[in-house]
Design an enzyme around this catalytic site. Sequence first.
Site: not given
Length: 411
Positions: A210, A306-309, A338, A342
Amino acid sequence: MHRLTNRHILLGITGGIAAYKSAELTRLLKKAGADVRVVMTPAATEFITPLTLQALSGHPVHLQLLDPEAEAGMGHIELARWADRILIAPASADFIARFAAGMGNDLLSTLCLATQAPVCLAPAMNQAMWKDPQTQANVSKLDAQGIKIWGPDAGEQACGDTGPGRMLEPTDLAERLAAEFEHLALSGRSVFITAGPTREPLDPVRFISNHSSGKMGYALAQAAVDAGARVKLISGPVNLEPPERVELVQVETAEQMLAASLDGLAECDLFIGAAAVADYRPVAIAEHKIKKGHEEIMELRLVKNPDIIATVAAQPQHPFTVGFAAETRDLLHYARDKLLRKQLDLVIANDVSAPGIGFNSNDNQVTLVSATTDQTLPQTSKRLLARQLIEHLADYLNHAEPTPSDEKATG
């Protein structure tokens, strides 16, 4: 003493028997996490060797005013800019007199004139020299100029006299130096920051990524260091010089960034997820470069990264966890979603579709979204915004909502 972590301390040593205590002072400062550079006057080398101070500080000792090995030979200017604090210990009567007179006839006196860092003196001399009216006048003049005078102590002296003139003990001086940084918002805190994009390889030459430049994350890392924190910067591929005094971990993929984020997380107080992590990666990476075929359409099979945060926030002993939400519409709606989904402590939301802010720009404007408030900070440079954000995050970290001033507070 943890407040000395990452601080640049320039220790000046002048000629006097108390110079032997400077070795222990150097050791204590290094143990507390400070980066110590030592400057010695010619007279100081008659009492303690530069090699001793080099071994204890981990850096060559500076002796010459015009150093041929320094950048452009101007060692005094480099050191003057480098230092957060300058401590002269011991400070002899001769040095105090020359400093009060504004002289710059050796390296130590010259860099004291050239620096913008606060200067502290720890006098050490015979009791009669300390009591002499000229010495007292010099000390009073320096004190009036804002130079901090620490000591001297009173007691038995090496010459056999008893009275004021002993240099303060190294532990006392180290504690006083640490107190100089007491006001810093993140003194002694451990901060992890992710920054930049991730790259998910398709083959040996192509990848999915990105437009993230990493500027915001790097600015936050610098601001956190300036606020006294120990900073681990976990960076994707960017074209930026890392800030000084950070632990830089360079990664490429989201999985690598996750592993680096979890490594040592138990010691982390504040986690800031400023990286633009790729949501998906290819199911398989081609061993060789993918050749263009005759097909008009090429299909890629992707799997979720994977969702790091969220993974960080889900840890049993998780740090105060802050996420970024880069959106092009419905900014607050998606940011709050969010935050809740999360289980984050705070979301910093910005509209990357707005002109002049967001990816690859030097400016930004963000809204801090917590469980109770939405607070918009005005558009400014990413460097200045980073300082503001670190101040607000330190307030949140200490369980106090930041007090709005001129900023717009809603919700």
